[in-house]
Write a protein that holds these residues in place. Structure first.
Motif, PDB file in Angstrom:
ATOM      1  N   VAL A 115      51.974   7.872 119.014  1.00 15.07           N
ATOM      2  CA  VAL A 115      51.051   7.055 119.636  1.00 15.07           C
ATOM      3  C   VAL A 115      49.607   7.137 119.295  1.00 15.07           C
ATOM      4  N   LEU A 116      49.305   8.299 118.861  1.00 14.20           N
ATOM      5  CA  LEU A 116      47.707   8.760 118.357  1.00 14.20           C
ATOM      6  C   LEU A 116      47.444   8.086 116.988  1.00 14.20           C
ATOM      7  N   LEU A 117      48.455   8.322 116.120  1.00 17.22           N
ATOM      8  CA  LEU A 117      48.208   8.278 114.621  1.00 17.22           C
ATOM      9  C   LEU A 117      47.805   6.646 114.189  1.00 17.22           C
ATOM     10  N   PRO A 118      48.489   5.819 114.989  1.00 17.57           N
ATOM     11  CA  PRO A 118      48.097   4.270 114.458  1.00 17.57           C
ATOM     12  C   PRO A 118      46.584   4.106 115.022  1.00 17.57           C
ATOM     13  N   PHE A 119      45.981   4.709 115.805  1.00 16.96           N
ATOM     14  CA  PHE A 119      44.523   4.346 116.428  1.00 16.96           C
ATOM     15  C   PHE A 119      43.759   4.901 115.282  1.00 16.96           C
ATOM     16  N   VAL A 120      44.188   6.270 114.830  1.00 17.91           N
ATOM     17  CA  VAL A 120      43.640   6.902 113.699  1.00 17.91           C
ATOM     18  C   VAL A 120      43.371   6.008 112.386  1.00 17.91           C
ATOM     19  N   MET A 121      44.725   5.495 112.130  1.00 16.91           N
ATOM     20  CA  MET A 121      44.984   4.605 110.887  1.00 16.91           C
ATOM     21  C   MET A 121      43.930   3.536 111.062  1.00 16.91           C
ATOM     22  N   PHE A 122      43.741   2.821 112.294  1.00 16.07           N
ATOM     23  CA  PHE A 122      42.767   1.672 112.309  1.00 16.07           C
ATOM     24  C   PHE A 122      41.430   2.289 112.283  1.00 16.07           C
ATOM     25  N   SER A 123      41.186   3.284 112.971  1.00 15.12           N
ATOM     26  CA  SER A 123      39.597   3.857 112.931  1.00 15.12           C
ATOM     27  C   SER A 123      39.282   3.844 111.328  1.00 15.12           C
ATOM     28  N   MET A 124      40.067   4.203 110.523  1.00 10.59           N
ATOM     29  CA  MET A 124      39.762   4.626 109.160  1.00 10.59           C
ATOM     30  C   MET A 124      39.314   3.352 108.521  1.00 10.59           C
ATOM     31  N   ARG A 125      39.370   2.217 109.060  1.00  7.92           N
ATOM     32  CA  ARG A 125      39.183   0.926 108.652  1.00  7.92           C
ATOM     33  C   ARG A 125      37.433   0.685 108.488  1.00  7.92           C
ATOM     34  N   GLN A 126      36.905   1.530 109.307  1.00  8.10           N
ATOM     35  CA  GLN A 126      35.750   1.582 109.438  1.00  8.10           C
ATOM     36  C   GLN A 126      34.810   2.352 108.728  1.00  8.10           C
ATOM     37  N   LEU A 127      35.574   3.195 107.941  1.00 11.01           N
ATOM     38  CA  LEU A 127      34.683   4.216 106.923  1.00 11.01           C
ATOM     39  C   LEU A 127      34.079   3.410 105.986  1.00 11.01           C
ATOM     40  N   PRO A 128      32.668   3.867 105.727  1.00  8.65           N
ATOM     41  CA  PRO A 128      32.068   3.055 104.496  1.00  8.65           C
ATOM     42  C   PRO A 128      32.568   3.792 103.259  1.00  8.65           C
ATOM     43  N   SER A 129      32.220   2.995 102.249  1.00  9.03           N
ATOM     44  CA  SER A 129      32.732   3.576 100.964  1.00  9.03           C
ATOM     45  C   SER A 129      31.947   4.856 100.534  1.00  9.03           C
ATOM     46  N   ASP A 130      32.328   5.885  99.754  1.00 10.39           N
ATOM     47  CA  ASP A 130      31.651   6.879  99.685  1.00 10.39           C
ATOM     48  C   ASP A 130      30.319   6.431  98.484  1.00 10.39           C
ATOM     49  N   GLU A 131      30.467   5.167  97.935  1.00 12.61           N
ATOM     50  CA  GLU A 131      29.562   4.981  97.064  1.00 12.61           C
ATOM     51  C   GLU A 131      28.436   4.356  97.917  1.00 12.61           C
ATOM     52  N   ALA A 132      28.501   3.997  99.335  1.00 12.85           N
ATOM     53  CA  ALA A 132      27.727   3.320  99.909  1.00 12.85           C
ATOM     54  C   ALA A 132      26.481   4.491 100.310  1.00 12.85           C
ATOM     55  N   ALA A 133      25.331   4.009 100.650  1.00  8.98           N
ATOM     56  CA  ALA A 133      24.094   4.664 101.110  1.00  8.98           C
ATOM     57  C   ALA A 133      24.382   5.334 102.575  1.00  8.98           C
ATOM     58  N   ARG A 134      24.084   6.582 102.567  1.00 11.30           N
ATOM     59  CA  ARG A 134      24.366   7.338 103.896  1.00 11.30           C
ATOM     60  C   ARG A 134      22.761   7.846 104.521  1.00 11.30           C
ATOM     61  N   PRO A 135      22.142   6.801 105.136  1.00  9.19           N
ATOM     62  CA  PRO A 135      20.708   7.128 105.387  1.00  9.19           C
ATOM     63  C   PRO A 135      20.277   8.284 106.346  1.00  9.19           C
ATOM     64  N   SER A 136      21.546   8.390 107.448  1.00 15.57           N
ATOM     65  CA  SER A 136      21.361   9.188 108.657  1.00 15.57           C
ATOM     66  C   SER A 136      22.131  10.713 108.373  1.00 15.57           C
ATOM     67  N   LEU A 137      21.241  11.647 108.074  1.00 12.38           N
ATOM     68  CA  LEU A 137      21.826  12.952 107.624  1.00 12.38           C
ATOM     69  C   LEU A 137      21.764  13.676 108.956  1.00 12.38           C
ATOM     70  N   GLY A 138      23.031  14.512 109.220  1.00 10.38           N
ATOM     71  CA  GLY A 138      23.298  15.283 110.561  1.00 10.38           C
ATOM     72  C   GLY A 138      22.581  16.729 109.958  1.00 10.38           C
ATOM     73  N   ILE A 139      23.737  17.529 110.496  1.00  4.63           N
ATOM     74  CA  ILE A 139      23.477  19.054 110.043  1.00  4.63           C
ATOM     75  C   ILE A 139      24.426  19.428 108.664  1.00  4.63           C
ATOM     76  N   LEU A 140      24.094  20.469 108.213  1.00  6.58           N
ATOM     77  CA  LEU A 140      25.101  21.159 107.255  1.00  6.58           C
ATOM     78  C   LEU A 140      24.872  20.113 105.996  1.00  6.58           C
ATOM     79  N   ASN A 141      23.653  19.825 105.927  1.00  9.48           N
ATOM     80  CA  ASN A 141      23.316  18.694 104.748  1.00  9.48           C
ATOM     81  C   ASN A 141      23.736  19.175 103.384  1.00  9.48           C
ATOM     82  N   THR A 142      24.313  18.320 102.520  1.00  6.78           N
ATOM     83  CA  THR A 142      24.621  18.595 101.279  1.00  6.78           C
ATOM     84  C   THR A 142      24.837  17.317 100.365  1.00  6.78           C
ATOM     85  N   ALA A 143      25.251  17.725  99.139  1.00  7.23           N
ATOM     86  CA  ALA A 143      25.303  16.492  98.126  1.00  7.23           C
ATOM     87  C   ALA A 143      26.425  16.873  97.045  1.00  7.23           C
TER      88      ALA A 143
END
Lengths: 136, 267
Positions: free
Chosen positions: B104-132
């Motif tokens: 039941v859970l995995l289809p929701f995860v599958m669809f929520s992954m649609r929202q993921l930005p591409s790695d190449e897109a800018a990520r302005p808001s940094l949280g903790i454990l910042n790295t690069a």
């Protein structure tokens, strides 16, 4: 934490093109590279050793027409094991302990950088893994 | 059988390294159904294959700085503690109920992954454990931080708790946690998950080894195939477009949904 010489650790990045704002990013990449270098050497060594032992055991078994061995020699039995049995068992042991060696490599790498918080976290992970082994 | 196991393991190792999963969820059914290998020997070989995938992929990913080692460690405290206390959960939940929950859970995860930005897109808001890291595909530096660490850690603990019950390493759970919940770029997520599954499998593999439940005639050809396949998979994974990896992972989740639903229904 110590400041790292990122020009030395990441020579493939053109430092001239990166603004001062990216100083933190460069430090992060340099930090990862420094830990990863040690980890990479450890992992490559375990991969090569286990692959050589597996291939040597397989060739020995095939050439000598020995019957297939379906069990591994326990650590206390290794001195009595011989032939492909010994080689397969040693190869499997080296491969199975490679994640533990990796954790130790990470701990050493982080200690070199003075990141003691994460050295402690790494040791906690190792302790939990050994607790799991003890519980079985 | 040696050659067949070796060749299949190359494919499983490549897929595991490419998607940040150990591959146990693929290896065990393949060995039991196709090769009629007893379940315990299949799980023993699968544990060895998960470690081989993690170690071989780690050797390649270590060269590209994609693995977020510190995040991997923090989450590994959760997954290993979760796995250690898995026995408590087993008293309340049967594997069949769990499989149904995942179906039941995995289809929701599958669809929520649609929202993921591409790695190449800018990520302005940094949280903790910042790295690069430097993306091997674009050659650009990708900066990112970790969001919602307490939630991610709690989910990792639950994942570790459940993965032991289902007999899986948990890579298919780690990847959505890090990418969807914690905002880690997909390539860094995959490399970090590969690191984590090795740790999860090592303890179980040592237990299997000491109980004599690893058959070298099965584990050795699989380990050799994985060593080749995982190096190929991680090399391609680091250089692939993140969107391609996302789609492949969504396909994997779809297949797992069907597998979990089938097991829940048939028992």
């Amino acid at each position: 934490m110590k400041q790292l010489d990122y020009a030395r650790l990441i020579p493939d990045i053109d430092i001239e093109e990166i603004s001062e704002e990216d100083e933190a990013a460069l430090q992060a990449i340099a930090s990862t590279r420094q830990v990863d270098r040690l980890v990479q050497r450890l992992l490559m060594a375990t991969l090569i050793i286990s692959a050589v032992l597996f291939i040597a055991g397989g060739v020995w078994q095939a050439v000598a027409h020995l019957p297939p061995v379906h069990h591994v020699a326990q650590i206390t039995e290794l001195t009595h094991a011989n032939g492909p049995d010994l080689l397969f068992s040693l190869g499997l042991i080296v491969l199975i302990i490679s994640p533990i060696l990796r954790l130790l490599g990470v701990a050493v790498g982080l200690a070199r950088q003075g990141d003691w918080v994460f050295v402690v976290i790494t040791l906690i992970v190792l302790a939990v893994m050994f607790a799991g082994l003890w519980i079985g | 059988m040696f050659i067949a196991l070796f060749l299949i393991a190359i494919a499983v190792g490549a897929l595991g390294a490419l998607l940040g999963i150990g591959g146990g969820i693929i290896t065990v059914p393949l060995l039991t159904v196709l090769f009629h290998i007893p379940i315990k020997a299949a799980i023993g070989a699968s544990l060895v294959s998960v470690i081989a995938t993690s170690t071989a992929a780690g050797a390649v990913y270590a060269g590209s700085s994609l693995t977020h080692t510190r995040l991997g460690m923090v989450l590994a405290v959760g997954t290993t503690l979760g796995a250690l206390t898995g026995g408590l959960t087993a008293a309340f939940l049967s594997p069949r109920v769990l499989q149904g929950m995942f179906a039941v859970l995995l289809p929701f995860v599958m669809f929520s992954m649609r929202q993921l930005p591409s790695d190449e897109a800018a990520r302005p808001s940094l949280g903790i454990l910042n790295t690069a890291y430097m993306d091997p595909f674009t050659g650009r530096v990708v900066r990112y931080g970790v969001r919602r660490l307490p939630l991610g850690w709690t989910t990792a603990f639950i994942a570790g708790n459940l993965s032991g019950l289902l007999g899986v390493g948990g890579g298919f759970i780690n990847v959505p946690i890090m990418s969807v919940v914690m905002g880690v770029p997909l390539k860094a997520t995959i490399a970090t998950s590969n690191f984590m599954v090795g740790m999860t499998a090592a303890t179980s593999a040592l237990v299997y080894y000491t109980k004599g439940m690893i058959d070298p005639q099965v584990a050795v050809p699989i380990a050799l195939g994985i060593l080749v396949g995982a190096q190929l998979g991680s090399w391609f994974g680091a250089r692939a477009r993140s969107m391609t990896l996302k789609r492949l992972f969504q396909i994997l989740l779809f297949i797992l949904t069907i597998q979990m639903a089938w097991k829940a229904i048939t028992g």
